[in-house]
Design an enzyme around this catalytic site. Structure first.
Site, PDB file in Angstrom:
ATOM      1  N   TYR A   1       0.964  -0.886  -0.237  1.00  0.00           N
ATOM      2  CA  TYR A   1       0.068  -0.083  -0.067  1.00  0.00           C
ATOM      3  C   TYR A   1       0.970   1.369   0.129  1.00  0.00           C
ATOM      4  O   TYR A   1       1.368   1.244   0.687  1.00  0.00           O
ATOM      5  CB  TYR A   1      -0.946  -0.229   1.369  1.00  0.00           C
ATOM      6  CG  TYR A   1      -2.588   0.998   1.512  1.00  0.00           C
ATOM      7  CD1 TYR A   1      -2.517   1.405   1.042  1.00  0.00           C
ATOM      8  CD2 TYR A   1      -1.336   1.571   2.559  1.00  0.00           C
ATOM      9  CE1 TYR A   1      -3.642   2.206   0.187  1.00  0.00           C
ATOM     10  CE2 TYR A   1      -2.614   2.941   2.557  1.00  0.00           C
ATOM     11  CZ  TYR A   1      -3.645   3.405   1.658  1.00  0.00           C
ATOM     12  OH  TYR A   1      -4.073   4.431   1.604  1.00  0.00           O
TER      13      TYR A   1
ATOM     14  N   ASP B   1       9.138   2.662   0.038  1.00  0.00           N
ATOM     15  CA  ASP B   1       8.122   4.086   0.685  1.00  0.00           C
ATOM     16  C   ASP B   1       8.476   3.075   1.599  1.00  0.00           C
ATOM     17  O   ASP B   1       7.965   2.569   2.484  1.00  0.00           O
ATOM     18  CB  ASP B   1       6.892   3.440   0.249  1.00  0.00           C
ATOM     19  CG  ASP B   1       6.136   3.990   0.764  1.00  0.00           C
ATOM     20  OD1 ASP B   1       5.860   4.458   1.835  1.00  0.00           O
ATOM     21  OD2 ASP B   1       4.674   3.489   0.890  1.00  0.00           O
TER      22      ASP B   1
ATOM     23  N   LYS C   1       3.947   9.909   8.515  1.00  0.00           N
ATOM     24  CA  LYS C   1       3.722   9.063   9.388  1.00  0.00           C
ATOM     25  C   LYS C   1       4.928   9.562  10.669  1.00  0.00           C
ATOM     26  O   LYS C   1       5.273  10.567  11.218  1.00  0.00           O
ATOM     27  CB  LYS C   1       3.292   7.898   9.521  1.00  0.00           C
ATOM     28  CG  LYS C   1       3.031   6.907   8.594  1.00  0.00           C
ATOM     29  CD  LYS C   1       2.076   5.646   9.031  1.00  0.00           C
ATOM     30  CE  LYS C   1       1.551   4.976   7.560  1.00  0.00           C
ATOM     31  NZ  LYS C   1       0.510   5.466   7.941  1.00  0.00           N
TER      32      LYS C   1
HETATM   33  N1  PLP Z   1       3.011   4.447   2.398  1.00  0.00           N
HETATM   34  C1  PLP Z   1       2.665   3.304   3.121  1.00  0.00           C
HETATM   35  C2  PLP Z   1       3.531   2.126   3.148  1.00  0.00           C
HETATM   36  C3  PLP Z   1       1.923   3.629   4.067  1.00  0.00           C
HETATM   37  O1  PLP Z   1       1.106   2.624   4.435  1.00  0.00           O
HETATM   38  C4  PLP Z   1       0.503   4.461   4.166  1.00  0.00           C
HETATM   39  C5  PLP Z   1      -0.419   4.027   4.665  1.00  0.00           C
HETATM   40  O2  PLP Z   1      -0.843   3.701   5.897  1.00  0.00           O
HETATM   41  C6  PLP Z   1       0.370   5.320   3.298  1.00  0.00           C
HETATM   42  C7  PLP Z   1       1.806   5.615   2.066  1.00  0.00           C
HETATM   43  C8  PLP Z   1      -0.105   6.153   2.654  1.00  0.00           C
HETATM   44  O3  PLP Z   1       0.241   7.449   3.398  1.00  0.00           O
HETATM   45  P1  PLP Z   1      -1.157   8.904   4.261  1.00  0.00           P
HETATM   46  O4  PLP Z   1      -2.083   7.536   4.993  1.00  0.00           O
HETATM   47  O5  PLP Z   1      -0.198   9.686   4.645  1.00  0.00           O
HETATM   48  O6  PLP Z   1      -1.538   9.174   2.945  1.00  0.00           O
END
Ligand code: PLP
Length: 457
Positions: A164, A266, A294
């Site tokens: 994700y 990511d 985060k």
């Molecule tokens: N990338 C990863 C690995 C994530 O777990 C998340 C959210 O859980 C995101 C991107 C997206 O982050 P945001 O919810 O701050 O848009």
């Protein structure tokens, strides 16, 4: 008692029903707020992922390692707001930094000095020279995808099945594909993850299994000169916790670069939580781009995108305009500075390692004592119980994990005073720097309750 495709075994179903009833009985005020909010908040929550079974839990406040719901119940917080809460709640260093900044103005849409300190510190930790800021993980991965396309002049991207990366179009592909739609393991289909994602965009995304270099090689051979870049969670954290196998990340970088394809990690979830410099620091494999969000904001929303001089140079020279009214917001930068310089310190990581070890070994002892086919996977402050005996290597292995046990675990922990992310088997715990042995003891006692129930049924 085990589950089947038809649903949980009778013993587990009865246990879940009993724990659900306890859960609801303890939270009348949350119930009222869910009902009342439905007329103004779609679905009765402020994000669809706050909607939990049997009901969303409304929170009053947090302090240290604990949070308090609107019914006055206290919990050891291992949810950490989906991986944000490495600092815990109201950490004195974050409070001081935010309080100071609030009194001097919180937004100018012009840079403040804290941004340089934050970028310096991220550059030191991630070994990448140039940085920009955004406001969420979604924005950071969106910029990364745009940049990879801008740098190569190619449109296609490669992503990993089950990863994700937020909710923008290009990465809303094969996040949790249904087994009926996902195609064969050796050639996964690209599947839109939800309504509203155009087929044309899905068609620009190739999908490969995690930990499978041969699959990447096959796609690169089939689409010469077409793929701009690959984005992945270098340690998967949206399907439990799945480590990269030795050599996978280094092999990936070599393979992609040989085809002129860029690599983006990511690290929105892994960021500061698995170690001071994320998976990049642990693995020694530095990608072309890294996305953070985060935990880096210490509880204030912010995100960062770091990269090589070559790729980030496209921002510097104006080829790609990385923009956003709130990018580098002073309040967020003040909190991120405190997070990096005063909270995520060597001493904090030593403390986290002590708690990680106690939690992992404690759960392993419970599993062994009850002879259950489960195992524990950890990565720094993050970890999970995998409710199956065999290791999990990719998303398809993860699908074999029993959903109902994950749900039972969330309920038992909740009723026993431990707040976990409400998505059972998918999400992991997060330990904060303010957690103590007492929080770990609570968690272990609840695992024992679950193990007793499952083994005894
Ligand atoms: N990338 C990863 C690995 C994530 O777990 C998340 C959210 O859980 C995101 C991107 C997206 O982050 P945001 O919810 O701050 O848009």
């Amino acid at each position: 008692m085990t589950a089947t495709d038809a649903g949980p075994a009778a013993g587990l179903a009865a246990f879940i029903a009993k724990e659900s009833a306890r859960f609801l009985a303890r939270q009348p005020r949350s119930r009222e707020l869910v009902e009342r909010s439905r007329s103004v908040l779609a679905g009765g929550a402020t994000s669809s992922w706050q909607i939990a079974e049997p009901q969303a839990v409304w929170i009053s406040h947090g302090a240290g390692s604990r949070i308090f719901d609107v019914d006055g119940t206290e919990y050891s917080d291992f949810h950490g707001g989906y991986g944000v809460g490495l600092a815990g709640h109201a950490h004195p260093a974050i409070v001081a930094a935010v309080r100071d900044r609030v009194g001097r103005g919180t937004h100018f849409a012009q840079p403040t000095e804290d941004a340089v300190v934050v970028a310096d510190e991220l550059a030191r930790r991630w070994g990448l020279p140039l940085w920009r800021f955004a406001n969420s993980g979604t924005e950071a991965t969106m910029d990364a995808v745009h940049l990879m396309r801008a740098a190569t002049g190619r449109d296609r991207i490669l992503k990993v099945e089950g990863c994700y990366h937020g909710h923008h179009d290009s990465v809303q592909v094969s996040v949790m594909p249904d087994p009926d739609e996902m195609g064969p393991a050796e050639a996964p289909r690209s599947v839109a993850s939800q309504a509203g994602i155009p087929a044309a965009v899905v068609g620009l995304v190739d999908v490969v299994p995690f930990n499978d270099l041969a699959a990447v090689e096959r796609v690169l051979a089939a689409r010469p000169g077409e793929i701009a870049g690959m984005i992945l969670e270098p340690l998967m954290m949206n399907a439990g916790v799945i480590h990269p196998e030795p050599g996978y990340l280094a092999g990936l970088r070599t393979l992609l670069h040989a085809h002129g394809v860029l690599l983006a990690f990511d690290e929105v979830k892994t960021g500061l939580t698995v170690g001071p410099g994320g998976v990049t620091g642990l693995s020694g494999v530095t990608p072309d781009l890294v996305c953070l969000a985060k935990a880096i904001g210490g509880g204030i929303s912010t995100a960062a995108l770091g990269g090589t001089a070559e790729v980030m140079g496209l921002i510097a020279d104006g080829t790609y305009e990385q923009v956003g009214t709130f990018n580098g917001n002073p309040l967020a930068m003040a909190a991120a500075r405190a997070m990096l310089t005063d909270v995520a310190t060597d001493a904090a990581y030593a403390h986290l390692e002590h708690l990680r070890h106690r939690l992992a070994t404690g759960i392993e002892e419970v599993i062994a004592a009850h002879d259950l086919p489960w195992h524990v996977v950890t990565a720094g402050a993050k970890g999970c119980i995998a409710f199956r005996a065999d290791p999990i290597r990719d998303y398809r292995d993860f699908l074999e994990v029993d959903d109902d046990l994950g749900h039972a675990h969330w309920l038992v922990q909740h009723n026993g005073g431990v707040f976990l992310p409400p998505w059972g088997k998918i999400e992991q715990w997060l330990i904060s720097v303010q957690h103590t042995d007492e929080d770990v003891d609570r968690f272990l006692a609840n695992v024992e309750t679950l193990a007793d129930a499952v083994a005894g049924a």
